[in-house]
Design an enzyme around this catalytic site. Sequence first.
Site, PDB file in Angstrom:
ATOM      1  N   GLU A 156       0.857  -1.198   0.000  1.00 50.18           N
ATOM      2  CA  GLU A 156       0.000   0.000   0.000  1.00 50.18           C
ATOM      3  C   GLU A 156       0.888   1.241   0.000  1.00 50.18           C
ATOM      4  O   GLU A 156       1.986   1.223   0.554  1.00 50.18           O
ATOM      5  CB  GLU A 156      -0.970  -0.033   1.190  1.00 50.18           C
ATOM      6  CG  GLU A 156      -0.337  -0.120   2.551  1.00 50.18           C
ATOM      7  CD  GLU A 156      -0.353   1.215   3.265  1.00 50.18           C
ATOM      8  OE1 GLU A 156      -1.087   2.115   2.842  1.00 50.18           O
ATOM      9  OE2 GLU A 156       0.403   1.354   4.231  1.00 50.18           O
ATOM     10  N   SER A 170       8.501  -7.980   8.622  1.00 50.97           N
ATOM     11  CA  SER A 170       7.824  -8.445   9.834  1.00 50.97           C
ATOM     12  C   SER A 170       7.183  -9.795   9.543  1.00 50.97           C
ATOM     13  O   SER A 170       6.915 -10.129   8.392  1.00 50.97           O
ATOM     14  CB  SER A 170       6.754  -7.441  10.257  1.00 50.97           C
ATOM     15  OG  SER A 170       5.697  -7.469   9.324  1.00 50.97           O
ATOM     16  N   GLY A 192       0.571  -8.858   6.434  1.00 46.98           N
ATOM     17  CA  GLY A 192       0.375  -9.582   5.176  1.00 46.98           C
ATOM     18  C   GLY A 192       1.517  -9.380   4.198  1.00 46.98           C
ATOM     19  O   GLY A 192       1.977 -10.328   3.556  1.00 46.98           O
ATOM     20  N   THR A 193       2.009  -8.127   4.094  1.00 47.98           N
ATOM     21  CA  THR A 193       3.126  -7.847   3.181  1.00 47.98           C
ATOM     22  C   THR A 193       4.412  -8.458   3.723  1.00 47.98           C
ATOM     23  O   THR A 193       5.155  -9.123   2.999  1.00 47.98           O
ATOM     24  CB  THR A 193       3.308  -6.318   3.003  1.00 47.98           C
ATOM     25  OG1 THR A 193       2.068  -5.746   2.596  1.00 47.98           O
ATOM     26  CG2 THR A 193       4.377  -6.014   1.972  1.00 47.98           C
ATOM     27  N   THR A 235      -0.600  -6.576  16.701  1.00 51.11           N
ATOM     28  CA  THR A 235      -1.215  -5.574  15.822  1.00 51.11           C
ATOM     29  C   THR A 235      -2.315  -6.197  14.969  1.00 51.11           C
ATOM     30  O   THR A 235      -3.141  -5.493  14.420  1.00 51.11           O
ATOM     31  CB  THR A 235      -0.157  -4.937  14.898  1.00 51.11           C
ATOM     32  OG1 THR A 235       0.522  -5.984  14.205  1.00 51.11           O
ATOM     33  CG2 THR A 235       0.850  -4.121  15.688  1.00 51.11           C
ATOM     34  N   ASN A 291       8.998  -7.296  19.463  1.00 50.64           N
ATOM     35  CA  ASN A 291       8.563  -5.946  19.851  1.00 50.64           C
ATOM     36  C   ASN A 291       8.496  -5.750  21.359  1.00 50.64           C
ATOM     37  O   ASN A 291       8.818  -4.689  21.872  1.00 50.64           O
ATOM     38  CB  ASN A 291       7.182  -5.642  19.250  1.00 50.64           C
ATOM     39  CG  ASN A 291       7.290  -5.016  17.878  1.00 50.64           C
ATOM     40  OD1 ASN A 291       8.334  -4.474  17.526  1.00 50.64           O
ATOM     41  ND2 ASN A 291       6.229  -5.083  17.098  1.00 50.64           N
ATOM     42  N   ASN A 345      12.426   1.582  16.239  1.00 49.92           N
ATOM     43  CA  ASN A 345      13.276   1.422  15.052  1.00 49.92           C
ATOM     44  C   ASN A 345      14.706   1.869  15.307  1.00 49.92           C
ATOM     45  O   ASN A 345      15.646   1.311  14.743  1.00 49.92           O
ATOM     46  CB  ASN A 345      12.684   2.198  13.870  1.00 49.92           C
ATOM     47  CG  ASN A 345      11.430   1.531  13.317  1.00 49.92           C
ATOM     48  OD1 ASN A 345      11.199   0.349  13.568  1.00 49.92           O
ATOM     49  ND2 ASN A 345      10.616   2.270  12.601  1.00 49.92           N
ATOM     50  N   GLU A 348      30.724 -15.511   6.868  1.00 45.05           N
ATOM     51  CA  GLU A 348      31.229 -15.960   8.174  1.00 45.05           C
ATOM     52  C   GLU A 348      30.115 -16.079   9.205  1.00 45.05           C
ATOM     53  O   GLU A 348      30.169 -16.929  10.083  1.00 45.05           O
ATOM     54  CB  GLU A 348      32.314 -15.002   8.683  1.00 45.05           C
ATOM     55  CG  GLU A 348      33.685 -15.285   8.088  1.00 45.05           C
ATOM     56  CD  GLU A 348      34.767 -14.452   8.756  1.00 45.05           C
ATOM     57  OE1 GLU A 348      35.093 -14.723   9.918  1.00 45.05           O
ATOM     58  OE2 GLU A 348      35.270 -13.528   8.111  1.00 45.05           O
TER      59      GLU A 348
END
Length: 380
Positions: free
Chosen positions: A46, A115, A119-120, A154, A181, A202, A228
């Site tokens: 999106e 993640s 869905g993505t 989420t 998280n 982040n 390595e």
Amino acid sequence: LYCKEHGILPDGRLDQNRMDDESAESFFSQTSVGTYVPRTLMVDLEPGVLESIKTGKYRELYHPGQLISGKEDAANNYARGHYTVGKEIIEPVMEQIRRMADNCDGLQGFLIYHSFGGGTGSGFASLMMDRLAAEFGKKSKLEFSVYPAPKIATAVVEPYNSILTTHTTLDYSDCSFLVDNEAIYDMCRNLGIQRPYYTDINRIIAQVVSSITASLRFPGSLNVDLTEFQTNLVPYPRIHFPLVAYSPMLSKEKAAHEKLSVQEITNACFEPQSQMVRCDTRKGKYMACCLLFRGDVNPKDANTATANVKAKRTNQFVEWCPTGFKVGINSRKPTVLDGEAMAEVSRAVCALSNTTAISEAWKRLNNKFDLMFSKRAFVH
């Protein structure tokens, strides 16, 4: 963070004081006009998130072709990300990857950030990994995956997405670093951030990733390259989920009162509050361990610190694996961003341990999956 570490300004120009520094070349490519462009590709099904980059502070840094978005999101559905919506944009994504790979002098591999829960992140990432394995089979593929936290969800279907993407990518990824998280939220609280935003989370992840990749970017006395990691941390191809820990994680208020030695930061790396995934390492056994030091660290101190950790015997190793610690030392000290809660320190260490304790994370996920699937929840 990479831009600040390499002295690259938001418009892609190199800071005047760093003109003789060639360390940026591995993660940035130089254009004909002398500006630097990250060797990165950002994909989302999106357009909303990538639009914020196109209009944000770093809008001039990225090439427009490196920000690829679809027209509709995957709606937290693995199947939409992998089979329907994702299929529509996989070709332009692969074409851009081929173009960027051709632009490299000696491509070592890929770093994939995604993640497990969305869905993505689950569906499209596994489709892309499948294609990368087919086209760039021999190149290393390292994943940095955001794992669904036990208490912070989420989307209700996170267990489905996570199990499906793990099953798909298990044979395609060489090494996968999990980030939970909830563990990061706890780190934020230790830094005095009561209500962490995604930016705070982040930034902590960025510090860890920076430490892992520092030896690919900066010269050092004991550097570790992509292959390595795989050789030292993965005894069997499918057991490739090292536990990541980072130390010191200090707020600016505490840093003024502490001078952390190499031994202290090494010991702290084996404490639960330094781990990126919630699990009890005392109940598991170590198969391999890699300690990546950066900053003001000399090899003698690093070897003494690892010898003392071994001597404690609280960290149990499996019988069939030697109790060897792979040590990497990089002289570039950690960099912190303006406005970051974390204090600037002269030295830091990132521990990558392949331990059986990480199975706790998978057990939690399996239980949730079984619970939902037994009721056929969200199954069509």
